[in-house]
Design a protein around this motif. Structure first.
Motif, short mmCIF file in Angstrom:
data_model
loop_
_atom_site.label_atom_id
_atom_site.label_comp_id
_atom_site.label_asym_id
_atom_site.label_seq_id
_atom_site.Cartn_x
_atom_site.Cartn_y
_atom_site.Cartn_z
N ILE A 241 7.51 3.10 -13.09
CA ILE A 241 8.53 3.30 -12.07
C ILE A 241 7.82 3.29 -10.73
N VAL B 117 12.38 0.17 -12.00
CA VAL B 117 11.80 0.51 -13.31
C VAL B 117 11.33 -0.79 -13.97
N ILE C 276 8.23 3.09 -6.30
CA ILE C 276 9.10 3.16 -5.12
C ILE C 276 8.34 2.59 -3.93
N GLY C 277 9.05 1.74 -3.19
CA GLY C 277 8.47 1.14 -1.99
C GLY C 277 9.40 1.32 -0.83
N ALA D 273 12.45 -0.19 -0.49
CA ALA D 273 13.88 -0.27 -0.84
C ALA D 273 14.43 1.14 -1.07
N PRO D 274 15.75 1.30 -0.96
CA PRO D 274 16.30 2.65 -1.11
C PRO D 274 15.96 3.31 -2.44
N ASP D 275 15.97 2.55 -3.53
CA ASP D 275 15.78 3.16 -4.84
C ASP D 275 14.52 2.66 -5.53
N PRO D 276 13.98 3.46 -6.44
CA PRO D 276 12.82 3.01 -7.23
C PRO D 276 13.20 1.87 -8.17
N PRO E 100 0.81 -1.24 0.00
CA PRO E 100 0.00 0.00 0.00
C PRO E 100 0.83 1.28 0.00
N SER E 101 2.04 1.24 0.52
CA SER E 101 2.85 2.46 0.60
C SER E 101 3.52 2.80 -0.75
N THR E 102 3.36 1.94 -1.73
CA THR E 102 4.06 2.14 -3.00
C THR E 102 3.50 3.34 -3.78
N ILE E 103 4.41 4.12 -4.35
CA ILE E 103 4.03 5.26 -5.21
C ILE E 103 4.57 4.95 -6.61
N VAL E 104 3.77 5.22 -7.63
CA VAL E 104 4.19 4.85 -8.99
C VAL E 104 4.05 6.02 -9.97
N ARG E 105 4.80 5.91 -11.05
CA ARG E 105 4.66 6.80 -12.22
C ARG E 105 4.65 5.90 -13.45
N ARG E 106 3.86 6.31 -14.43
CA ARG E 106 3.83 5.57 -15.69
C ARG E 106 4.24 6.47 -16.83
#
Lengths: 373, 103
Positions: free
Chosen positions: B30, B40, B32-33, B35-38, B18-24
């Motif tokens: 892409i 792809v 991000i959850g 982990a340190p980095d997003p 649920p905390s994940t943020i995405v871009r398309r």
């Protein structure tokens, strides 16, 4: 509209910044040579609009080779990855503030990308901006610096920012910047606006994962975008001009409220200036009732004098701060402001590599200059 | 996790964290959850990501993708396992707790 003379900018990036807006022409009839394309790509990165560059290429408005498109996609994906890192930091900061019952609103990038643009990925950003309840500003700084984040610059005297300043930048080991704003501008317009008005209105929320982050509605975002474009950098980023163009065409923009608030804040000239700067730079027609209003509006004497410290070619932070003195109400406020400006703490002087005497001389000169206005 | 990096429990349902943020974009997703980095995602990895709404087991995912693509089941099974392992490592996908057993 009256054009404001600004530095000539290369046409391609202006056209990229306007891509997709009604009434815009093709960007180029030919494919750019690689060095020219890479220069454009660098500018596009700096101005946070790689998404618009990719969209312009994919639509055919900007011819490009496959390799150039691949480089543009790479820049866009890198920008989006950075946006996500910042949004995760924003979600975390917003949760911390909410847990401490500190009223706040996320401004600019993440909010505008969602509430103004057709696609979020078209608008990138380089930091996070949060408007904080001025009465809890020190608490907010304490909450957000409890971990590894630190305030980047010292304030002239303890409590100055919470009372008079625009805000502070908080940065951590991850190098991500959180700008905490007490108000929306430096200088005279920063002293006459009332940021509590923004916080008093119900927030819209944006979902960052499972965190609901409060943001101002579109009318407030537009007003803030105007303050940013008119009073921020003399040459605003293209993304900021695009924000104005996106927001001004929104049918739900509450023009009466915007103009009413700006009147109360003594900042109607700020809206007029922002629209003029946008219209004279962005190669896309701006239309609508707010444009008609701005064309007809004549700034009053206070606004004309205040604008000069932001929009003149020799603008400086010091001049804005000095001019802010005369926008303050009450002798005690002015005395406290002047004392902090002229007699800051020793640690502040050390950080700015200056002395009381040098600061006093410069302060007196700037105050005289702003009085002459 | 399996030594080769793929989730091994076939009856576990997998879901977006649920905390994940995405871009398309047109070519990539892409996310991000924790982990340190997003991370792809491209191509079929995006299909796997999208298929995790609602949460699904590996077998459900494989069956769904088999109906969409002409690849054989073992290839799809392998791709799904590898993609899920990547998503779990990136902190953007998690196993859901098993439903409570009845009395």
């Amino acid at each position: 509209m009256t054009a404001i003379i600004v530095e000539q900018r290369p046409a391609p990036i202006a056209a990229v910044a306007a891509h997709g807006l009604a009434g815009t022409a093709p960007i180029s009839g030919r494919t750019f040579a690689d060095p020219d394309f890479d220069a454009l790509l660098d500018s596009v990165r700096d101005h946070r609009i790689p998404g618009l560059l990719v969209a312009a290429i994919e639509s055919g408005r900007l011819p490009a080779t496959e390799q150039q498109l691949a480089r543009a996609n790479g820049a866009h994906e890198a920008a989006l990855a950075a946006d996500l890192l910042l949004e995760r930091a924003l979600a975390s900061a917003s949760r911390l503030l909410a847990d401490s019952a500190i009223e706040h609103r996320a401004l600019k990038g993440p909010a505008v990308a969602r509430l103004a643009y057709a696609e979020i990925a078209l608008r990138s950003f380089g930091d996070i901006d949060l408007l904080i309840d001025a009465t809890r500003f020190a608490d907010a700084v304490a909450v957000l610096t409890a971990g590894d984040r630190r305030v980047r610059q010292a304030e002239p005297r303890p409590g100055f920012v919470a009372r008079f300043g625009k805000g502070v930048c908080v940065v951590g080991a991850d190098t991500l910047e959180l700008d905490l704003h007490r108000t929306l501008a430096e200088g005279p317009f920063g002293q006459t606006l009332q940021p509590a008005d923004v916080l008093r209105d119900p927030a819209v929320t944006i979902d960052l994962g499972d965190t609901q982050v409060p943001v101002p509605d579109r009318s407030w975002l537009f007003l803030h975008a105007c303050y940013h474009v008119a009073l921020g950098s003399f040459l605003p980023r293209w993304s900021s001009l695009r924000d104005i163009a996106e927001l001004v065409r929104r049918p739900d923009l509450d023009i009466d409220r915007i103009v009413g608030v700006a009147q109360r804040w003594r900042g109607r000239a700020v809206i007029k200036t922002a629209l003029e700067v946008t219209a004279s730079n962005l190669p896309a027609p701006l239309e609508g009732p707010l444009i008609d209003w701005a064309t007809a509006y004549q700034p009053d004497a206070f606004e004309q004098r205040a604008l000069r410290v932001y929009r003149s070619a020799d603008r400086s932070y010091g001049a804005q701060v000095a001019a802010g003195l005369f926008a303050l109400r009450g002798v005690r406020n002015r005395a406290a402001y002047l004392r902090a400006m002229l007699l800051p703490s020793r640690s502040y002087l050390r950080a700015h590599d200056t002395s009381y005497w040098r600061r006093l001389r410069r302060g007196v000169a700037l105050v005289r200059q702003s009085r002459r206005g | 996790m399996h030594p080769e990096g793929r989730p091994e429990a076939r009856d576990v349902r997998w879901a977006h964290k649920p905390s994940t943020i995405v871009r398309r974009t047109a070519r990539a997703l892409i996310a991000i959850g924790d982990a340190p980095d997003p991370v792809v995602l491209r191509g079929s990895a995006i299909v796997v990501w999208d298929a995790l709404v609602p949460p699904r087991t590996i077998d459900d995912l494989v069956a769904m993708l088999e109906a969409t693509f002409s690849e054989n089941r073992s290839e799809i099974d392998s791709d799904v396992g590898t993609t899920l392992a990547t998503l779990v490592a990136a902190g953007v996908v998690e196993p859901l707790p098993a439903p409570a057993q009845g009395p």
